[in-house]
Design a protein around this motif. Structure first.
Motif, PDB file in Angstrom:
ATOM      1  N   THR A 266       1.251  -1.262   3.542  1.00  0.00           N
ATOM      2  CA  THR A 266      -0.190  -1.065   3.580  1.00  0.00           C
ATOM      3  C   THR A 266      -0.584   0.108   2.692  1.00  0.00           C
ATOM      4  O   THR A 266       0.249   0.936   2.303  1.00  0.00           O
ATOM      5  CB  THR A 266      -0.679  -0.775   5.009  1.00  0.00           C
ATOM      6  OG1 THR A 266      -0.163   0.501   5.419  1.00  0.00           O
ATOM      7  CG2 THR A 266      -0.230  -1.861   5.973  1.00  0.00           C
ATOM      8  N   ARG A 267      -1.867   0.173   2.376  1.00  0.00           N
ATOM      9  CA  ARG A 267      -2.352   1.281   1.553  1.00  0.00           C
ATOM     10  C   ARG A 267      -2.092   2.616   2.247  1.00  0.00           C
ATOM     11  O   ARG A 267      -1.681   3.594   1.621  1.00  0.00           O
ATOM     12  CB  ARG A 267      -3.845   1.094   1.287  1.00  0.00           C
ATOM     13  CG  ARG A 267      -4.436   2.175   0.396  1.00  0.00           C
ATOM     14  CD  ARG A 267      -5.913   1.954   0.215  1.00  0.00           C
ATOM     15  NE  ARG A 267      -6.476   3.015  -0.617  1.00  0.00           N
ATOM     16  CZ  ARG A 267      -7.761   3.232  -0.774  1.00  0.00           C
ATOM     17  NH1 ARG A 267      -8.630   2.461  -0.164  1.00  0.00           N
ATOM     18  NH2 ARG A 267      -8.204   4.209  -1.548  1.00  0.00           N
TER      19      ARG A 267
ATOM     20  N   LEU B 298       3.656  -1.406  -6.031  1.00  0.00           N
ATOM     21  CA  LEU B 298       2.907  -2.554  -6.502  1.00  0.00           C
ATOM     22  C   LEU B 298       3.746  -3.823  -6.492  1.00  0.00           C
ATOM     23  O   LEU B 298       3.216  -4.927  -6.345  1.00  0.00           O
ATOM     24  CB  LEU B 298       2.369  -2.291  -7.913  1.00  0.00           C
ATOM     25  CG  LEU B 298       1.335  -1.169  -8.047  1.00  0.00           C
ATOM     26  CD1 LEU B 298       0.897  -1.023  -9.501  1.00  0.00           C
ATOM     27  CD2 LEU B 298       0.131  -1.409  -7.150  1.00  0.00           C
ATOM     28  N   SER B 299       5.047  -3.664  -6.637  1.00  0.00           N
ATOM     29  CA  SER B 299       5.927  -4.830  -6.658  1.00  0.00           C
ATOM     30  C   SER B 299       6.030  -5.508  -5.299  1.00  0.00           C
ATOM     31  O   SER B 299       6.501  -6.645  -5.193  1.00  0.00           O
ATOM     32  CB  SER B 299       7.331  -4.437  -7.139  1.00  0.00           C
ATOM     33  OG  SER B 299       7.995  -3.644  -6.159  1.00  0.00           O
TER      34      SER B 299
ATOM     35  N   ASN C  63      -7.248  -9.061  -5.051  1.00  0.00           N
ATOM     36  CA  ASN C  63      -6.686  -8.309  -3.930  1.00  0.00           C
ATOM     37  C   ASN C  63      -7.066  -6.839  -4.077  1.00  0.00           C
ATOM     38  O   ASN C  63      -6.438  -6.091  -4.826  1.00  0.00           O
ATOM     39  CB  ASN C  63      -5.163  -8.474  -3.899  1.00  0.00           C
ATOM     40  CG  ASN C  63      -4.534  -7.871  -2.658  1.00  0.00           C
ATOM     41  OD1 ASN C  63      -5.027  -6.885  -2.116  1.00  0.00           O
ATOM     42  ND2 ASN C  63      -3.433  -8.463  -2.207  1.00  0.00           N
ATOM     43  N   GLU C  64      -8.085  -6.410  -3.348  1.00  0.00           N
ATOM     44  CA  GLU C  64      -8.586  -5.046  -3.514  1.00  0.00           C
ATOM     45  C   GLU C  64      -7.613  -3.989  -3.008  1.00  0.00           C
ATOM     46  O   GLU C  64      -7.671  -2.828  -3.434  1.00  0.00           O
ATOM     47  CB  GLU C  64      -9.950  -4.900  -2.831  1.00  0.00           C
ATOM     48  CG  GLU C  64     -11.037  -5.765  -3.453  1.00  0.00           C
ATOM     49  CD  GLU C  64     -11.130  -5.606  -4.962  1.00  0.00           C
ATOM     50  OE1 GLU C  64     -11.204  -4.454  -5.438  1.00  0.00           O
ATOM     51  OE2 GLU C  64     -11.121  -6.645  -5.671  1.00  0.00           O
ATOM     52  N   ASP C  65      -6.708  -4.345  -2.117  1.00  0.00           N
ATOM     53  CA  ASP C  65      -5.684  -3.389  -1.687  1.00  0.00           C
ATOM     54  C   ASP C  65      -4.758  -3.036  -2.849  1.00  0.00           C
ATOM     55  O   ASP C  65      -4.388  -1.873  -3.037  1.00  0.00           O
ATOM     56  CB  ASP C  65      -4.859  -3.970  -0.530  1.00  0.00           C
ATOM     57  CG  ASP C  65      -5.632  -3.992   0.776  1.00  0.00           C
ATOM     58  OD1 ASP C  65      -6.588  -3.205   0.907  1.00  0.00           O
ATOM     59  OD2 ASP C  65      -5.276  -4.790   1.660  1.00  0.00           O
TER      60      ASP C  65
ATOM     61  N   THR D  66     -11.963   0.423 -12.276  1.00  0.00           N
ATOM     62  CA  THR D  66     -13.345   0.083 -11.926  1.00  0.00           C
ATOM     63  C   THR D  66     -13.384  -0.610 -10.565  1.00  0.00           C
ATOM     64  O   THR D  66     -12.598  -1.521 -10.304  1.00  0.00           O
ATOM     65  CB  THR D  66     -13.953  -0.842 -12.993  1.00  0.00           C
ATOM     66  OG1 THR D  66     -13.842  -0.218 -14.279  1.00  0.00           O
ATOM     67  CG2 THR D  66     -15.420  -1.135 -12.688  1.00  0.00           C
ATOM     68  N   THR D  67     -14.306  -0.196  -9.721  1.00  0.00           N
ATOM     69  CA  THR D  67     -14.416  -0.776  -8.381  1.00  0.00           C
ATOM     70  C   THR D  67     -15.478  -1.869  -8.355  1.00  0.00           C
ATOM     71  O   THR D  67     -16.362  -1.941  -9.218  1.00  0.00           O
ATOM     72  CB  THR D  67     -14.786   0.293  -7.343  1.00  0.00           C
ATOM     73  OG1 THR D  67     -16.119   0.769  -7.610  1.00  0.00           O
ATOM     74  CG2 THR D  67     -13.808   1.463  -7.389  1.00  0.00           C
TER      75      THR D  67
END
Length: 429
Positions: free
Chosen positions: A3-4, A36-37, A49-51, A410-411
Motif C-alpha cells: 500500500t501507499r 513500483l514493480s 491506477n492513482e496509487d 500531474t494530478t
C-alpha cells in the motif's frame, strides 16, 4: 501489493519524512523502482491506477501552488536526481582538478553505457551533450557543404535549428528548402511523399523531427530515413521531445543520426543531452568544437567542449533508474491518459479545436488546442494571471493555440482545474 502507506513508512516514516528529505538519498531510486514493480495490471490499468502514480508524484519537489502544463520546454527532476547532482558537485569542489577530472569524469562511461543500452545501440555510438540543440548543431554544422548545396526540412521544425541552416545560407551560400505537412498528419505515405517530392539533385541533407514540438505530432522517421538512404541522403533526426516520452528504441527508427535532450522527458539534470551517430558515420562528421585528429573515429570527439561539470552528466544515471522503474510503456499510457481527460472534456470541433492527432500512433503527451476567437498569447496570459496555470502559446501560419504538456507528477485534480479554467474562457467568446 504494497500500500501507499506501507511504502512511505518503509522509505522513511511517511509523508513528513518525504518533505524532510527521505527521497534525497540517491539509493532510494532503487527502492522506488522495487515498489513500483509490485503493481500488477496492463499498461492501460496502470495508467488509471492513482496509487501507482501517487508513488511517482512523491519523488518530485514541484510547486503545487501552480499547475505546470509546459513540461515540453524543460521538466523538473526528481529530488534524488537533484541530490545526486549536488553530491557530485560538492565532491568536485573539494579539489576540482583531481576529484572532477580524475575520479568523476571517468564515471561518465557508465552513463554512456546505460544510455546506449536503453536506446539499443553500441556504447561507442553515444555522446553525452548539453542538450538537443548542441547535438543537432554538431550534425547540422558537421557536414561538408558547398555553395549551391541544398538542405531539406519542414516549416514546423524548431526555430533554432532552422536558424542554424539559415546561417549556413548566409555564410556559405547553401540553400534551405522547407516543406509543409498536414496538421495533424495521419498518413505516413503522404509525409514520405512530401519529403521525396522536395528532393532535388542538389539535396545533400535532410533534417526531420521525431516529434514536433509545436503540436506533438509523431512523424514516420524510419520510412523517411529508408527512402532517403536509397538516394544517399543523410537524415538528422531531432528527437528532443521523443526520448523517454513514449516507447521506442533505435530499431524502430533505423537512423544514422539521432539527437535529444535528457532534461525533458527523462527528467535528467538541466543541461544534459544525447547524440547518437552510427559508428561508421563518426569519422566523416566534424565535431562542433575542434578535436585531435587521433579522435576522428571516436564518439567522444563530440564531447570536446572544455571544462564542464561532471555532476550533471553523472546524475543522468539516477534519472535512467527512475524512468526504468516507471517503465516506458506505462509512462506513455499515463501521458496519453492525462491528455485524453482534458481533450474529452473540452474539444468540440467548433469553439475548441485540437491541432493534435487523437490516434496514439501519432501523438502522446503533447497537444495543442485553440479556443476560436481568442488569441493564444491572451489565453496563455489569462491562464497564468487568473489561475496560475503554465502553458505555452503557439502561433504558426497553419495553426494557433496553446500547447499543453502534463507530466507523470500531474494530478487529476490539476487536470480538472485546467478544464474548469478553459471552460471559463470558452464562455467569454
Amino acid at each position: 501489493m504494497e500500500t501507499r502507506k506501507q511504502f512511505l513508512k518503509k522509505i522513511g516514516g511517511g509523508a513528513a519524512a518525504l518533505t524532510a528529505g527521505a527521497f534525497f538519498n540517491p539509493m532510494k531510486t532503487e527502492q522506488l523502482k522495487e515498489s513500483l514493480s509490485t503493481f500488477t495490471g496492463n499498461v492501460t490499468e496502470i495508467a488509471r491506477n492513482e496509487d501507482f502514480w501517487a508513488h511517482v508524484q512523491q519523488a518530485f519537489t514541484v510547486d503545487r501552488s501552480l499547475i505546470n502544463l509546459n513540461n515540453g520546454g524543460v521538466s523538473p527532476s526528481p529530488a534524488f536526481v537533484q541530490q545526486a547532482m549536488k553530491k557530485h558537485l560538492d565532491f568536485s569542489n573539494q579539489a576540482p582538478v583531481y576529484n572532477m577530472w580524475r575520479i568523476l569524469e571517468p564515471r561518465r562511461e557508465g552513463v554512456r553505457q546505460r544510455l546506449a543500452r536503453n536506446f539499443g545501440v553500441d556504447t561507442e555510438e553515444i555522446a553525452v551533450t548539453r542538450n538537443a540543440s548542441e547535438s543537432l548543431q554538431i550534425c547540422q554544422l558537421g557536414f561538408d557543404l558547398k555553395a549551391g548545396d541544398e538542405v531539406l526540412t519542414t516549416d514546423q521544425d524548431y526555430p533554432r535549428m532552422i536558424n542554424t541552416f539559415k546561417q549556413r545560407e548566409r555564410r556559405e551560400g547553401i540553400k534551405l528548402n522547407q516543406i509543409s505537412i498536414p496538421v495533424p498528419a495521419e498518413d505516413d505515405a503522404e509525409i514520405v511523399r512530401r519529403f521525396e517530392q522536395a528532393i532535388t539533385p542538389n539535396t545533400k541533407l535532410i533534417l526531420m523531427c521525431h516529434i514536433i514540438n509545436l503540436t506533438g505530432q509523431i512523424l514516420p522517421v524510419k520510412k523517411v530515413v529508408q527512402m532517403a538512404r536509397k538516394k544517399d541522403i543523410p537524415v538528422i533526426v531531432d528527437g528532443a521531445h521523443a526520448f523517454a516520452h513514449f516507447e521506442f528504441d533505435h530499431a524502430d527508427l533505423d537512423c544514422d543520426y539521432y539527437t535529444t535532450s535528457l532534461h525533458k522527458w527523462l527528467f535528467a539534470p538541466h543541461g544534459t543531452g544525447m547524440l547518437y551517430v552510427r559508428k561508421n558515420k563518426i569519422k566523416d562528421l566534424w565535431p562542433l568544437m575542434a578535436a585531435a585528429e587521433s579522435q576522428d573515429e571516436d564518439i567522444r570527439k563530440f564531447e570536446e567542449i572544455g571544462t564542464h561539470p561532471a555532476a550533471n552528466f553523472l546524475a543522468i544515471g539516477e534519472a535512467l533508474t527512475f524512468h526504468e522503474g516507471i517503465g516506458s510503456a506505462r509512462k506513455e499510457a499515463r501521458l496519453k491518459y492525462l491528455n485524453d481527460l482534458w481533450i474529452d472534456e473540452l474539444v468540440d470541433g467548433d469553439k475548441v479545436v485540437l491541432h493534435t492527432s487523437r490516434n496514439p500512433k501519432y501523438a502522446c503527451g503533447i497537444a495543442t488546442v485553440e479556443i476560436k476567437g481568442m488569441e493564444p498569447n491572451e489565453l496563455n496570459s489569462t491562464l497564468w494571471s487568473d489561475y496560475r496555470i503554465i502553458t505555452t502559446p503557439i502561433n504558426h501560419d497553419q495553426f494557433r493555440g496553446i500547447r499543453v504538456t502534463p507530466n507523470v507528477y500531474t494530478t487529476l485534480e490539476e487536470i480538472d482545474r485546467f478544464v474548469s479554467a478553459m471552460k471559463d474562457q470558452v464562455k467569454k467568446v
